[in-house]
Design a protein around this motif. Structure first.
Motif, short mmCIF file in Angstrom:
data_model
loop_
_atom_site.label_atom_id
_atom_site.label_comp_id
_atom_site.label_asym_id
_atom_site.label_seq_id
_atom_site.Cartn_x
_atom_site.Cartn_y
_atom_site.Cartn_z
N SER A 11 0.85 -1.20 0.00
CA SER A 11 0.00 0.00 0.00
C SER A 11 0.88 1.24 0.00
CB SER A 11 -0.92 0.01 1.22
OG SER A 11 -0.15 0.00 2.41
N LEU A 12 0.45 2.23 -0.74
CA LEU A 12 1.22 3.47 -0.84
C LEU A 12 0.88 4.39 0.32
CD1 LEU A 12 0.94 4.30 -4.65
CD2 LEU A 12 2.79 3.15 -3.45
N PRO A 13 1.86 5.19 0.77
CA PRO A 13 1.56 6.21 1.79
C PRO A 13 0.49 7.17 1.27
CG PRO A 13 3.93 5.96 1.47
CD PRO A 13 3.27 5.20 0.37
N LYS A 14 -0.27 7.74 2.19
CA LYS A 14 -1.33 8.67 1.80
C LYS A 14 -1.04 10.05 2.39
CE LYS A 14 -4.84 5.03 1.51
NZ LYS A 14 -3.89 3.93 1.67
N PRO A 15 -0.21 10.83 1.69
CA PRO A 15 0.12 12.16 2.20
C PRO A 15 -1.05 13.13 2.03
CG PRO A 15 1.06 11.86 0.02
CD PRO A 15 0.46 10.53 0.41
N VAL A 16 -0.98 14.23 2.75
CA VAL A 16 -1.96 15.30 2.58
C VAL A 16 -1.32 16.40 1.75
CG1 VAL A 16 -3.10 14.79 4.76
CG2 VAL A 16 -1.26 16.44 4.72
N SER A 17 -2.11 17.32 1.26
CA SER A 17 -1.56 18.39 0.42
C SER A 17 -0.76 19.37 1.28
CB SER A 17 -2.70 19.14 -0.27
OG SER A 17 -3.46 19.87 0.70
N VAL A 18 0.02 20.20 0.60
CA VAL A 18 0.82 21.21 1.30
C VAL A 18 -0.10 22.14 2.10
CG1 VAL A 18 2.37 23.17 1.01
CG2 VAL A 18 2.68 21.13 -0.40
N ALA A 19 -1.18 22.58 1.48
CA ALA A 19 -2.09 23.50 2.16
C ALA A 19 -2.73 22.86 3.38
CB ALA A 19 -3.17 23.97 1.18
N ASP A 20 -3.13 21.60 3.26
CA ASP A 20 -3.76 20.92 4.39
C ASP A 20 -2.75 20.65 5.50
OD1 ASP A 20 -6.27 20.89 3.23
OD2 ASP A 20 -5.96 18.93 2.27
N ALA A 21 -1.51 20.32 5.14
CA ALA A 21 -0.48 20.09 6.15
C ALA A 21 -0.22 21.37 6.94
CB ALA A 21 0.81 19.60 5.49
N ARG A 22 -0.19 22.50 6.24
CA ARG A 22 0.02 23.78 6.92
C ARG A 22 -1.16 24.11 7.83
NH1 ARG A 22 2.34 27.36 1.80
NH2 ARG A 22 4.51 26.65 1.96
N ALA A 23 -2.36 23.80 7.36
CA ALA A 23 -3.55 24.08 8.17
C ALA A 23 -3.55 23.24 9.44
CB ALA A 23 -4.81 23.82 7.35
N LEU A 24 -3.11 21.98 9.34
CA LEU A 24 -3.06 21.10 10.52
C LEU A 24 -2.06 21.62 11.55
CD1 LEU A 24 -3.19 17.60 8.78
CD2 LEU A 24 -4.92 18.54 10.32
N ALA A 25 -1.00 22.26 11.08
CA ALA A 25 0.04 22.76 11.99
C ALA A 25 -0.23 24.19 12.47
CB ALA A 25 1.40 22.70 11.31
N ASP A 26 -1.33 24.77 12.04
CA ASP A 26 -1.65 26.15 12.41
C ASP A 26 -2.59 26.17 13.62
OD1 ASP A 26 -2.30 28.80 12.58
OD2 ASP A 26 -2.97 29.01 10.51
N PRO A 27 -2.16 26.79 14.73
CA PRO A 27 -3.04 26.85 15.92
C PRO A 27 -4.38 27.53 15.63
CG PRO A 27 -0.81 27.57 16.46
CD PRO A 27 -0.87 27.45 14.97
N ALA A 28 -4.42 28.41 14.63
CA ALA A 28 -5.65 29.12 14.31
C ALA A 28 -6.74 28.17 13.82
CB ALA A 28 -5.38 30.18 13.26
N THR A 29 -6.36 27.00 13.30
CA THR A 29 -7.35 26.03 12.83
C THR A 29 -8.25 25.57 13.96
OG1 THR A 29 -5.78 25.26 11.14
CG2 THR A 29 -7.62 23.80 11.66
N ARG A 30 -7.74 25.59 15.19
CA ARG A 30 -8.52 25.14 16.35
C ARG A 30 -8.92 26.30 17.26
NH1 ARG A 30 -4.95 20.74 19.19
NH2 ARG A 30 -6.90 20.37 20.32
N ALA A 31 -8.91 27.48 16.70
CA ALA A 31 -9.17 28.67 17.52
C ALA A 31 -10.53 28.63 18.21
CB ALA A 31 -9.06 29.93 16.66
N GLY A 32 -11.51 27.95 17.61
CA GLY A 32 -12.83 27.91 18.21
C GLY A 32 -13.01 26.87 19.30
N GLU A 33 -12.00 26.03 19.53
CA GLU A 33 -12.12 24.99 20.55
C GLU A 33 -11.94 25.56 21.95
OE1 GLU A 33 -9.85 21.45 20.05
OE2 GLU A 33 -10.05 21.43 17.86
N ASP A 34 -12.67 24.95 22.87
CA ASP A 34 -12.59 25.39 24.27
C ASP A 34 -11.41 24.71 24.95
OD1 ASP A 34 -13.13 26.49 26.72
OD2 ASP A 34 -14.71 25.06 27.24
#
Length: 327
Positions: free
Chosen positions: A134-157
């Motif tokens: 099975s081949l690895p399943k990478p995410v896109s550059v934009a999605d990888a950056r979004a996952l590493a951005d604290p602002a993505t979870r800004a609405g979480e308590d």
């Protein structure tokens, strides 16, 4: 309290040894010791080997009608081994698991031969099932950056330092290609302050160390977390802490990524380890040299790294079929 990897490995080892006749238990104990000291396998890998050999021994006991002895192991025929594999397959065990069981059994068989305790030729005479790679399943550059951005979870308590912590760990997975165990194994002293250094020494599988460059953004993400963290981060203690101040559990990082992929509409394959795949795939797509990527990932074999060329080729063909008017 959750058990450590070492405690889990010891538990699996003891369960395996207690189910064996004394002479077999002594041989298995020596095998596991060899794996730990000579091959320097991690407690997690030792746990997997012990559990896999337990499954093999349990099935052999049913097949032979009694607990296997060293003499019984040496007397095994290819038909016996095929019967054990067929029984496991009938129980719904996947081919990949059968390959793993065979690997553990063969490793133990080599140990017996090396120690003069008998030769189990039947184990090498039977082919393990073929498993499609099975081949690895990478995410896109934009999605990888979004996952590493604290602002993505800004609405979480959640506490700001927790969001910064998770972002720093994810930045290490994608920005440095670390395994999650390698990232959580870092101490405060191992990571330079922003502007004071651009690399770290990581201990990977088999206790092998490697130098990994750090992007300025990754160093800054770690510094932001360290500033917000309510606990004193001693130089030689774990850098990443849980809510109560203890070492951060990998499961917490996995849950954080699960929440974010839901918010970003990403597939279930977008896991922390997929970020390591993304690191390699994106480097390769931008002209990264295969040997250099192997060193950065800490792969013992180049063939392990070369799987990313297949990922890159697959994406190239997808783009061709989508864009070419005659495709």
């Amino acid at each position: 309290m959750a058990m450590t990897d070492t405690e889990t490995a010891a538990r699996s080892r003891n369960a395996l040894l207690s189910a064996l006749v004394p002479e077999m238990a002594a041989a298995v104990d020596g095998w596991l010791a060899r794996l730990a000291h000579e091959r320097r396998l991690s407690p997690k890998t030792l746990d997997a080997y012990a559990r896999d050999l337990t499954l093999v021994m349990n099935r052999l006991t049913l097949h032979l009608g009694e607990r296997p002895t060293l003499a019984a192991m040496a007397a095994l025929t290819p038909a016996d081994v095929r019967a054990v594999l067929a029984a496991r397959r009938a129980e719904g065990v996947a081919p990949r698991t059968l390959v793993r069981l065979m690997a553990a059994a063969r490793s133990f068989g080599r140990h017996l031969e090396r120690e003069g305790l008998g030769k189990v030729g039947a184990l090498t005479a039977v082919r393990a099932p073929k498993v499609p790679r099975s081949l690895p399943k990478p995410v896109s550059v934009a999605d990888a950056r979004a996952l590493a951005d604290p602002a993505t979870r800004a609405g979480e308590d959640r506490e700001p330092w927790v969001l910064a912590r998770d972002a720093a760990v994810i930045a290490l997975l994608y920005g440095a290609g670390l395994r999650i165990s390698e990232a959580l194994g870092l101490t405060r002293a191992m990571v330079p302050e922003p502007g004071a250094g651009d690399q770290i020494t990581v201990t990977g599988k088999g206790q092998k160390t490697r130098m990994v460059p750090l992007l300025a953004q990754v160093t800054q993400a770690i510094a932001d977390y360290a500033t917000l963290c309510p606990y004193v981060l001693e130089p030689e203690k774990p850098l990443f802490r849980g809510m109560r101040g203890g070492p951060l559990s990998p499961r917490i990082v996995q849950l954080a990524v699960e929440r974010m992929r839901g918010a970003l509409g990403l597939p279930d394959s977008a896991t922390p380890h997929a970020l390591r795949h993304s690191f390699a795939t994106h480097l390769l797509a931008r002209g990264g040299e295969m040997r250099a990527i192997q060193e950065l990932l800490g792969h013992a074999s180049l063939s392990t790294t070369q799987v990313y060329t297949a990922v890159d080729s697959t994406k190239l063909m997808e783009a061709y079929r989508a864009a070419h008017p005659r495709a």
